[in-house]
Design an enzyme around this catalytic site. Structure first.
Site, PDB file in Angstrom:
ATOM      1  N   CYS A  90       0.835  -1.309  -0.069  1.00  0.00           N
ATOM      2  CA  CYS A  90       0.065   0.095  -0.024  1.00  0.00           C
ATOM      3  C   CYS A  90       0.916   1.167   0.126  1.00  0.00           C
ATOM      4  O   CYS A  90       1.429   1.583  -0.935  1.00  0.00           O
ATOM      5  CB  CYS A  90      -1.082  -0.113   1.038  1.00  0.00           C
ATOM      6  N   HIS A 176      -3.845  -5.408   0.204  1.00  0.00           N
ATOM      7  CA  HIS A 176      -3.266  -6.073   1.269  1.00  0.00           C
ATOM      8  C   HIS A 176      -3.538  -7.599   1.459  1.00  0.00           C
ATOM      9  O   HIS A 176      -4.906  -7.823   1.347  1.00  0.00           O
ATOM     10  CB  HIS A 176      -3.945  -5.507   2.777  1.00  0.00           C
ATOM     11  N   GLU A 178      -1.665  -9.296   4.080  1.00  0.00           N
ATOM     12  CA  GLU A 178      -1.095  -9.581   4.969  1.00  0.00           C
ATOM     13  C   GLU A 178      -1.775  -9.382   6.560  1.00  0.00           C
ATOM     14  O   GLU A 178      -1.841 -10.049   7.678  1.00  0.00           O
ATOM     15  CB  GLU A 178       0.190  -8.801   5.420  1.00  0.00           C
TER      16      GLU A 178
END
Length: 236
Positions: A90, A176, A178
């Site tokens: 990001c 994302h 994670e």
């Protein structure tokens, strides 16, 4: 001797998430570098065996408001130039783009919530291949150009550059993979102002966490593990 992983963190709740155990399992000792608190110089990101630059709710162009951004981008540029492994997520991806001379600016809309990617031909043969058309978590308002000499891996209708790499060990992801669904409430609290400004009900995002989060977590772990294994293999 353990290898060193430095994770650059911009807000406490946007941490390594499921990357933490994956990195540790591959023999890395993890240390956080808190941007805006811990200082950057051109050598900060050179020594670690692995660097992961995490997300945050600021723009790379807000250098007047957040002066550390310039030093962070310079440190990232130094690591890229040294051809050492780095993962940007990001804001981290946008900083990698800026470090490579590409423009970063507000996109036409804020992308917040789960939505699928369109993988490019290169993306379909990269570590991102397992994602297919499965939704992933987006949480950004800025877009970046594709830096010169880099390969575009994924896109969405409002964000033509969702992922790119300079080399396979230097990977940038606008989205994302994670995040841990079980800890996602911290995101909803931490980003409450942004959600309000965007007119997004946190209850809708929470519903997506419950319905889509587990699959994203499984696919995300597969992609991130494959990337880490490629980095470990290249360094061996």
């Amino acid at each position: 001797m353990a290898k060193a992983c430095l994770a650059v963190r911009h807000v406490a709740f946007e941490d390594l998430g499921l990357l933490g155990p994956l990195v540790a399992a591959r023999g890395y000792d993890v240390r956080y570098h808190d941007a805006g608190i811990d200082r950057f110089d051109n050598k900060t990101l050179i020594a670690p065996d692995l660097v992961i630059v995490l997300g945050g709710p600021i723009g790379v162009y807000e250098t007047d408001a957040y002066p550390f951004i310039s030093d962070e981008i310079a440190a990232i540029a130094a690591r890229l130039a040294a051809n050492k492994s780095i993962l940007g997520i990001c804001l981290g991806a946008q900083m990698m783009a800026a470090a490579l001379g590409a423009r970063v600016e507000p996109g036409p809309v804020k992308e917040i919530g789960w939505a699928p990617l369109t993988l490019t031909a290169a993306g379909k043969t990269s570590v991102l291949a397992p994602l297919g058309i499965s939704p992933v978590l987006h949480w950004h308002g800025d877009n970046c150009e594709l830096p010169q000499g880099c390969e575009r891996l994924a896109a969405t209708p409002h964000c033509p550059v969702q992922a790119f790499f300079r080399t396979p060990s230097q990977l940038a992801l606008q989205f994302h993979l994670e995040t841990e669904p079980a800890r996602f409430e911290a995101w909803l609290v931490g980003h409450t102002v942004e959600l309000g400004k965007a007119g997004i009900d946190p209850r809708e995002i929470r519903r997506q966490v419950h319905t889509l989060g587990p699959t994203t977590r499984e696919l995300g772990a597969k992609v991130l593990a494959a990337w880490l294994d490629s980095v470990v293999g290249a360094a061996a």
